[in-house]
Motif scaffolding. Structure first.
Motif, PDB file in Angstrom:
ATOM      1  N   SER A   2       0.838  -1.195   0.000  1.00 13.03           N
ATOM      2  CA  SER A   2       0.000   0.000   0.000  1.00 13.03           C
ATOM      3  C   SER A   2       0.877   1.250   0.000  1.00 13.03           C
ATOM      4  O   SER A   2       2.039   1.212   0.367  1.00 13.03           O
ATOM      5  N   LYS A   3       0.284   2.332  -0.443  1.00  8.89           N
ATOM      6  CA  LYS A   3       0.998   3.599  -0.424  1.00  8.89           C
ATOM      7  C   LYS A   3       0.055   4.682   0.056  1.00  8.89           C
ATOM      8  O   LYS A   3      -1.162   4.492   0.078  1.00  8.89           O
ATOM      9  N   MET A   4       0.612   5.819   0.427  1.00 10.66           N
ATOM     10  CA  MET A   4      -0.197   6.912   0.939  1.00 10.66           C
ATOM     11  C   MET A   4      -0.587   7.849  -0.199  1.00 10.66           C
ATOM     12  O   MET A   4       0.214   8.159  -1.063  1.00 10.66           O
ATOM     13  N   LYS A   5      -1.817   8.278  -0.161  1.00  7.34           N
ATOM     14  CA  LYS A   5      -2.330   9.259  -1.109  1.00  7.34           C
ATOM     15  C   LYS A   5      -2.896  10.397  -0.283  1.00  7.34           C
ATOM     16  O   LYS A   5      -3.399  10.188   0.801  1.00  7.34           O
ATOM     17  N   GLY A   6      -2.779  11.588  -0.798  1.00  9.42           N
ATOM     18  CA  GLY A   6      -3.259  12.734  -0.052  1.00  9.42           C
ATOM     19  C   GLY A   6      -4.356  13.483  -0.771  1.00  9.42           C
ATOM     20  O   GLY A   6      -4.609  13.273  -1.955  1.00  9.42           O
ATOM     21  N   ALA A   7      -4.989  14.339  -0.005  1.00  9.88           N
ATOM     22  CA  ALA A   7      -6.006  15.234  -0.552  1.00  9.88           C
ATOM     23  C   ALA A   7      -5.959  16.517   0.259  1.00  9.88           C
ATOM     24  O   ALA A   7      -5.786  16.475   1.477  1.00  9.88           O
ATOM     25  N   ILE A   8      -6.090  17.640  -0.419  1.00  6.97           N
ATOM     26  CA  ILE A   8      -6.100  18.916   0.296  1.00  6.97           C
ATOM     27  C   ILE A   8      -7.459  19.576   0.168  1.00  6.97           C
ATOM     28  O   ILE A   8      -8.167  19.410  -0.822  1.00  6.97           O
ATOM     29  N   VAL A   9      -7.819  20.305   1.217  1.00  5.39           N
ATOM     30  CA  VAL A   9      -9.027  21.112   1.210  1.00  5.39           C
ATOM     31  C   VAL A   9      -8.587  22.526   1.544  1.00  5.39           C
ATOM     32  O   VAL A   9      -7.935  22.763   2.562  1.00  5.39           O
ATOM     33  N   VAL A  10      -8.926  23.468   0.679  1.00  2.00           N
ATOM     34  CA  VAL A  10      -8.540  24.865   0.861  1.00  2.00           C
ATOM     35  C   VAL A  10      -9.750  25.666   1.311  1.00  2.00           C
ATOM     36  O   VAL A  10     -10.808  25.613   0.674  1.00  2.00           O
ATOM     37  N   ASN A  11      -9.596  26.407   2.399  1.00  2.00           N
ATOM     38  CA  ASN A  11     -10.627  27.352   2.829  1.00  2.00           C
ATOM     39  C   ASN A  11     -10.453  28.593   1.959  1.00  2.00           C
ATOM     40  O   ASN A  11      -9.646  29.471   2.259  1.00  2.00           O
ATOM     41  N   VAL A  12     -11.183  28.642   0.870  1.00  3.10           N
ATOM     42  CA  VAL A  12     -11.023  29.679  -0.150  1.00  3.10           C
ATOM     43  C   VAL A  12     -11.230  31.080   0.422  1.00  3.10           C
ATOM     44  O   VAL A  12     -10.528  32.024   0.051  1.00  3.10           O
ATOM     45  N   GLU A  13     -12.163  31.238   1.331  1.00  2.00           N
ATOM     46  CA  GLU A  13     -12.460  32.568   1.869  1.00  2.00           C
ATOM     47  C   GLU A  13     -11.342  33.116   2.759  1.00  2.00           C
ATOM     48  O   GLU A  13     -11.208  34.315   2.905  1.00  2.00           O
TER      49      GLU A  13
END
Length: 77
Positions: A2-13
């Motif tokens: 297995s490997k790590m995958k990422g995801a980002i969430v940006v608070n646009v405001e």
């Protein structure tokens, strides 16, 4: 395996478009939005290549306004 995958969430405001996260990202996942601004008039960053994110959290670490949350998920290969 297995490997790590990422995801980002940006608070646009909250983002002021300083691009420190863009420079810090080792995979060039983040980019400044072209021709779009938030309600405060700032261009903001967004995930331009989300499938390439490795979840290293470099972007979230350097963000002076705490706009970026990074999630890491284990992916079976």
């Amino acid at each position: 395996m297995s490997k790590m995958k990422g995801a980002i969430v940006v608070n646009v405001e909250r983002c002021k478009g300083c691009t420190l996260c863009v420079v810090a990202c080792p995979k060039d996942v983040i980019a400044l939005a072209e021709r779009r601004v938030n309600t405060h008039g700032y261009p903001y960053v967004e995930s331009a290549r989300p499938d390439d994110c490795i979840g290293c959290a470099a972007c979230g670490t350097v963000c002076p306004d705490g706009c970026i949350t990074v999630y890491r998920v284990k992916v079976e290969a």
